[in-house]
Motif scaffolding. Structure first.
Motif: not given
Length: 752
Positions: A414-415, A440, A443
């Protein structure tokens, strides 16, 4: 299997042979070529007007491809074809073929491609010598051999012109269904006519609706009974339009060229008439296993030509230049482009890169794309609409560290974890000028594009698909096809090693961080007393082990020399220390091909390919676990006997088998618009690259300096412009500068 073939959209048409009892003796002259040379997906319909149904059925039974329909209402063949097609053919384009006409390879697809290119064409016909309207030669001079050679000549050299003509040709004609539907009321009300009258009437009706009828100057059919059906076209040839066209016939130049070709007796231009499909490989220029795969593929593909598009740059800007090469060799580029806005890692979108792709696809007639790496490229390469394969050599661009390793193999990112990865992950060293938020976004667009119908994932081992699905659940199972790499390396099997006090262990290839350098540093003290270690091809990463007792360091080697080096060492076992889930590992393949047992970490493709205790030993990726296994082997060499026996029988799948799998996944037609309508000429030999020096950017910098020194030294010796003392002085200065530069290039700088 997690796979799905591409299913390219194509026009749909039916080949229809309208028959009367008078045609029964001509049908054997047509049907064999129609069955052989019509595309496999095209139905062949015999439309019988009168006659004995049993005799027609006997003909239809000769091939499962033939469908028979008996007409009950129409009185002439063309009327039957236009009014009484079976319902499942009524929405398809119609390709009428008269018995007695012989057709060449791909004839139906070639006509369909013309219709696809020219939406304003309602009907297209081939060239044929049974009517002066579209004749190339005197019909009496055409033999079977001439027919085949002439069609090959036209396929190879004829301009892809579609000359407008005043009438259809009764022998062979492709009709667009959309145009027929517009005329359907008039066709239904029209009385029965001879074939020639239908040809004139339809051409005139099409023109009234703004459609045209054309003759394809690049397709040739042979009429085995021109005199019998010549009256079909007599009225057309006598028309005012036909006489005007004959004064300066558009086929005059082509007729002369064909006659000269036949008179000279030149060999048929088979190769030029059948250009290979063009595939575009997309890759970085870092070298390694990815580069080895591309070189193997390009060198062994006998069916398609493969161009390679590479990103060229440096740390912080991996896409400064984009180079197009004729093969995997980075010699002289066919073309290159310097990017006005360099690409740091991978661009989510890039206007100049989009223009580059359009230029390459249009000029080189690219039909499929295989993406081996997106480093230095833009995601636009996944959005061309062409069949596109993403070959997962690693886990980029989802993972900026490439190897999905951050203290352990990653199962989620995750971030928060991604931000920590950019801040403190040793493996995340390539893209230091990017950040988590930017990644992100990359992605998200990558995931969206990877799910489109034109894109498929290929993985070399099932575990690779598992990791991608775990990290990117949106991709789903159906997007993956497993195609193991091929390898044609066939070294002599190593003999059983001589008995010795110490176990001889070879580590073959890179010792970069992800390949287990730190793991080996911790492992070595635990096994040093019982093991002699050989590091072959470790490059600068193995220098920290140089000089340690029991370790032999060979930083670089010529791959052709590897069998001799292995025979000299006579190792007991190969050691694979990767801490990331390898996607395939050529090194494992090569060790097995030498007949060598292996000890490997139980990650990635190692776990897929190695059966523990049978084809190798799998260990947890910890120094203690690996030490326990190696020490146990050192104490009992007999445990290696069954593994060595297994390895001596190991046979690797060939590169040709691998390529066949890719061709099956990306099927390309025998005739495509890219190749047929705009046939590519030979790729240019000379490059537009203006520079005098061309450097293979995959080669280590120290090797570039060394080779430059050799070249410059030879030039100094050979030049007559300098005196001997000048040559000696310049040579000494050059050696000093290059020696210092090479030493500096090999220094390892540690972060404070």
């Amino acid at each position: 299997m997690l796979s799905a073939k591409f299913a390219p959209a194509e026009r749909q048409w039916t080949v229809c042979l309208p028959l009367t009892p008078d045609d029964s003796e001509l049908l054997p002259l047509t049907l064999p070529s129609a069955l052989t040379h019509t595309s496999a997906a095209t139905p062949i319909l015999l439309l019988a007007v009168g006659g004995d149904p049993k005799s027609w059925q006997q003909i239809a039974f000769t091939s499962p491809r033939i469908e028979l329909a008996l007409v009950t209402k129409s009185t002439d063949p063309w009327q039957a074809a236009l009014r009484e097609l079976p319902p499942h053919h009524a929405e398809r384009d119609l390709l009428l073929l008269r018995p007695g006409i012989e057709v060449p390879p791909g004839w139906d697809t070639r006509l369909a491609l013309v219709m696809e290119r020219q939406p304003a064409i309602a009907a297209a016909v081939p060239l044929c010598d049974s009517t002066s309207l579209i004749a190339l030669l005197e019909a009496s001079t055409v033999t079977q051999n001439n027919f085949e050679r002439v069609d090959l000549f036209l396929r190879a050299y004829a301009p892809r012109l579609d000359g407008e003509i005043p009438s259809l040709f009764s022998g062979c004609c492709y009709l667009r269904r959309t145009a027929l539907q517009i005329l359907a009321p008039e066709i239904a009300a029209h009385p029965a006519m001879a074939a020639g009258e239908w040809c004139q009437w339809l051409a005139q009706a099409f023109r009234e609706w703004g459609w045209s009828t054309t003759a394809c100057h690049h397709l040739y059919v042979l009429d085995h009974a021109p005199d019998r059906r010549r009256h079909d076209m007599c009225a057309i040839e006598a028309s005012e339009e036909a006489r005007l066209q004959e004064r300066a016939h558009p086929l005059l130049g082509l007729r002369m060229a064909v006659r000269e070709f036949l008179d000279r007796g030149d060999p048929a231009p088979t190769e030029a008439a059948n250009p290979k499909p063009i595939q575009l490989h997309v890759a970085h220029s870092w070298g390694g296993g990815l580069d080895y795969w591309i070189r193997q593929y390009c060198a062994n593909d006998q069916i398609r030509d493969n161009l390679v598009l590479r990103s060229i740059g440096t740390w912080g800007a991996f896409g400064q230049r984009i180079g197009l090469y004729r093969s995997a060799n980075m010699d002289r580029p066919l073309r290159y482009w310097d990017l006005g806005l360099p690409i740091r890692a991978t661009a989510t979108a890039h206007l100049q890169y989009q223009a580059i792709l359009r230029e390459i696809i249009a000029d080189f007639h690219v039909e499929a794309i295989i993406v081996s790496s997106l480093v230095g490229h833009a995601l636009d390469v996944l959005a061309t609409g062409l069949p596109t394969v993403i070959l997962a050599h690693d886990y980029y661009p989802f993972c900026p560290a490439v190897v999905i390793y951050f203290g352990e193999v990653c199962t989620a990112c995750d971030r928060q974890r991604l931000a920590a990865c950019f801040a403190s992950n040793e493996q995340n060293r390539f893209f230091r000028n990017a950040d988590a938020d930017e990644w992100l976004g990359l992605r998200r667009r990558f995931t969206k594009l990877a799910q489109t119908d034109s894109v498929r994932f290929v993985v070399p081992a099932p575990t690779v698909a598992h990791h991608w699905q775990t990290l990117v659940p949106e991709l789903g199972n159906t997007h993956f096809t497993v195609i193991p790499h091929g390898l044609d390396f066939a070294p002599p099997r190593l003999p059983n090693p001589p008995a010795g006090d110490k176990l001889r262990v070879v580590v073959l290839g890179s010792l970069a961080p992800q390949k287990g350098r730190a793991l080996l540093e911790k492992l070595w003290p635990l096994i040093a007393a019982q093991v002699d270690l050989y590091l072959i091809g470790c490059d600068e990463d193995g220098e920290i082990f140089r000089g340690q007792p029991g370790i032999t360091v060979i930083p670089r080697f010529d791959h052709a020399e590897l069998p001799a080096k292995m025979a000299e060492i006579q190792p007991d076992v190969g050691l694979l220390l990767s801490i990331w889930p390898e996607t395939f590992s050529y090194t494992l393949s090569e060790l097995w091909l030498f007949g060598l047992p292996v000890v490997a970490t139980n990650l990635g493709s190692f776990a897929d390919r190695i059966e523990d205790g049978v084809s190798g030993f799998l260990c947890e990726p910890y120094p203690e676990a690996l030490a326990d296994r190696l020490l146990a082997i050192a104490a009992d060499r007999a445990c290696l006997i069954p593994l060595r026996t297994w390895a001596t029988t190991f046979r690797h799948r060939s590169v040709a088998d691998m390529i066949a799998d890719y061709h099956a996944l990306i099927p390309l037609p025998a005739f495509s618009a890219a190749r047929y309508l705009s046939p590519p000429g030979p790729l240019p030999i000379e490059s537009t690259e203006p520079h005098a020096l061309h450097v293979d950017t995959r080669v280590p910098f120290s090797e570039v300096l060394r080779e430059f020194g050799e070249y410059a030294g030879r030039k100094l010796i050979d030049t007559p412009r300098l005196r001997p003392w000048q040559k000696r002085g310049l040579a000494a200065l050059l050696r000093l500068i290059l020696s210092t530069a090479i030493k500096l290039s090999r220094l390892r700088v540690k972060a404070a």
